[in-house]
Design a protein around this motif. Structure first.
Motif, PDB file in Angstrom:
ATOM      1  N   GLU A 248       0.841  -1.194   0.000  1.00 31.28           N
ATOM      2  CA  GLU A 248       0.000   0.000   0.000  1.00 31.28           C
ATOM      3  C   GLU A 248       0.876   1.244   0.000  1.00 31.28           C
ATOM      4  O   GLU A 248       1.911   1.289   0.669  1.00 31.28           O
ATOM      5  CB  GLU A 248      -0.905   0.012   1.246  1.00 31.28           C
ATOM      6  N   HIS A 264      -3.235   3.568   1.145  1.00 34.69           N
ATOM      7  CA  HIS A 264      -3.653   3.760   2.535  1.00 34.69           C
ATOM      8  C   HIS A 264      -3.874   5.233   2.818  1.00 34.69           C
ATOM      9  O   HIS A 264      -3.136   6.097   2.343  1.00 34.69           O
ATOM     10  CB  HIS A 264      -2.656   3.135   3.527  1.00 34.69           C
ATOM     11  N   TRP A 307      -9.093  -1.479  -4.999  1.00 30.75           N
ATOM     12  CA  TRP A 307      -9.421  -2.376  -3.895  1.00 30.75           C
ATOM     13  C   TRP A 307      -9.879  -3.755  -4.365  1.00 30.75           C
ATOM     14  O   TRP A 307      -9.836  -4.711  -3.577  1.00 30.75           O
ATOM     15  CB  TRP A 307     -10.546  -1.763  -3.051  1.00 30.75           C
ATOM     16  N   ILE A 312      -6.731  -1.830   0.792  1.00 36.69           N
ATOM     17  CA  ILE A 312      -6.771  -0.434   1.225  1.00 36.69           C
ATOM     18  C   ILE A 312      -6.695  -0.412   2.745  1.00 36.69           C
ATOM     19  O   ILE A 312      -7.483  -1.053   3.433  1.00 36.69           O
ATOM     20  CB  ILE A 312      -8.072   0.262   0.767  1.00 36.69           C
ATOM     21  N   THR A 345     -14.018   3.827   0.456  1.00 35.89           N
ATOM     22  CA  THR A 345     -12.590   3.497   0.438  1.00 35.89           C
ATOM     23  C   THR A 345     -12.385   1.992   0.362  1.00 35.89           C
ATOM     24  O   THR A 345     -11.335   1.531  -0.051  1.00 35.89           O
ATOM     25  CB  THR A 345     -11.853   4.016   1.688  1.00 35.89           C
TER      26      THR A 345
END
Length: 472
Positions: A248, A264, A307, A312, A345
């Motif tokens: 990430e 992230h 994702w 994530i 997210t």
């Protein structure tokens, strides 16, 4: 090997600087194809939904890993978080190809004692140090080989990231780390003690920014960020070297356009005051966010669906960690809409030191929030006959009511019970849990597919089957 068993029965996030090339939002991702149907020639057994235990592996809240800390007092979860200075493993002044992994190994082993895996980041500059790791993480093998600059705002020493010796040292570390940990598990899988790796290495806290010494030089501060060419080299090295560990990075930078690297969000889901205006640092402009909010940057670069295959993560902004779920499913004060932030997210895990140490397991709002994160697998039915002899077949249907898939190829094990309920034999399957995608996904207003919130069909229940033998 890690297995899922079924019975057959602090860091401050600042302004983004470099990004990948601008693009339009990607729009709704293509749905996975329809898989094989359940074998109705076998007896169908149905199961009602029940909430999973709160402490699921590879998801939820990650407290900091401090030596000797009693993690049994923390909110249940499968992860811990730690920073490491690069010079804690690259110690040799005479060589940038010598590595001492003992400090990292110690952390992996300590987390494993508690049944947790480590999410982590290596850095070169950390304002003031972490308390257990130094502030200056530049390896001594680079001494005298590159220019050093001072970030006067944070009091850190910043290397010239574009220096060839620095680039070679960073790429060498990436390759050495991958060789040791990305292929160390059974069958060439990742080391089972590792959860998620934040790319780190560049910028303050390894967050890929050097604010205020960034590309915005109109404020009078010089630019200490690496060039896009250097960023592409480092991102490309990670993407090439790693096959298994979920990676990430903080921003959709140059080189991340098509990389197998997730993101992230280090200010999740904080609302920040700027010039008398309060807007979000996670949700996009269309939902009241700033123009450099986490999801806005993904929409700008067409990476909002990363994702689907790459994890994530992030950090609940420290100022709101204790009150994060007080207004669930919405938000309050400087906490943005938590449910929307979770759904859009597709966050699987987050650093949350205050919450992990202070939330009550009896708080239904926190429980609902953590269950919504990441995967939430359920078996609504299985197909098998009541007795087994010789060769027999078993089918299991899995569905995912979370916001993300399970990202690692853990082995699902089938167990055969005798009349008293004792498991007398087990079989490993080749079922790939990563195929069980969320059934519904929330659409961005920017996609133009309906008023917010609009939920689109995405994943499907997946029917796995195995033909087994009772021999032995």
């Amino acid at each position: 090997m890690r297995r899922l068993v079924t019975a057959a029965v602090a860091a401050l996030s600042i302004l983004l600087l470099p990004t990948a090339a601008s693009a339009a939002p990607a729009g709704p991702p293509a749905r996975p194809p329809v898989g094989p149907a359940a074998d109705t020639g076998l007896t169908t057994h149905t199961y009602a939904y029940a909430d999973a235990p709160l402490g699921q592996p590879l998801k939820g809240f990650a407290p900091y890993l401090f030596p000797g800390d009693n993690l049994s007092t923390k909110y249940p979860g499968g992860l811990v978080w730690s920073y490491f200075a690069l010079n804690e493993v690259m110690k040799d002044p005479a060589s940038c190809t010598a590595f001492d992994w003992s400090v990292f190994e110690k952390a992996l082993d300590e987390a494993a004692v508690w049944g947790r895996q480590v999410a982590f980041r290596f850095y070169l500059e950390y304002p003031g140090g972490s308390g257990t790791h130094p502030g200056n993480g530049i390896p001594p093998c680079l001494n005298g080989k590159m220019a050093l600059r001072t970030n006067g705002f944070w009091g850190t020493v910043s290397p010239d990231y574009d220096d060839p010796d620095v680039i070679n040292a960073l790429v060498g570390f990436i390759n050495a780390f991958a060789a040791r940990y990305d292929h160390a598990g059974a069958g060439g899988t990742a080391d089972p003690r590792i959860g998620f790796m934040s790319l780190g290495l560049v910028g303050l806290w390894g967050e890929w920014h050097t604010w205020p010494y960034d590309r915005d030089t109109a404020d009078g501060y010089p630019d200490l960020m690496p060039t896009d060419a250097t960023i592409r080299t480092i991102i490309g090295a990670y993407d090439t070297a790693f096959d298994n560990i979920q990676l990430e990075v903080r921003y959709p930078l140059a080189g991340t356009e098509n990389a197998n690297i997730g993101f992230h969000d280090d200010s999740w889901p904080y609302k920040e005051w700027r010039n008398g205006q309060l807007k979000g640092m996670t949700l996009p402009v269309s939902m009241g966010g700033w123009d450099d909010a986490f999801l806005q940057l993904q929409l700008n670069t067409g990476t909002e669906n990363r994702w689907v295959t790459q994890s994530i993560g992030g950090e609940a902004r420290p100022e709101i960690q204790g009150s994060l779920y007080a207004g669930w499913p919405g938000g309050n004060n400087q906490v943005d809409d938590v449910l929307a932030a979770t759904e859009l997210t597709h966050i699987t895990w987050m650093i949350n030191q205050i919450g992990a140490g202070g939330y009550s397991t009896s708080d239904p709002k926190v429980a609902a929030g953590v269950r919504k994160m990441g995967y939430n697998l359920h078996i609504p039915q299985a197909n098998f006959n009541a007795t087994a002899s010789g060769t027999f077949k078993v089918g299991v249907t899995m569905r995912n009511d979370g916001v993300a898939p399970f990202y690692y190829p853990w082995t699902t094990v089938i167990g055969l019970r005798d009349a008293s309920g004792q498991i007398v034999k087990t079989w490993d399957t080749s079922w790939d849990l990563r195929q069980v995608q969320p059934l519904k996904i929330r659409a961005f207003p920017d996609w133009g597919v309906g008023a917010d919130p609009t939920y689109l069909d995405f994943g499907r229940p997946v029917n796995f089957s195995a033909t087994l033998s009772t021999a032995g």
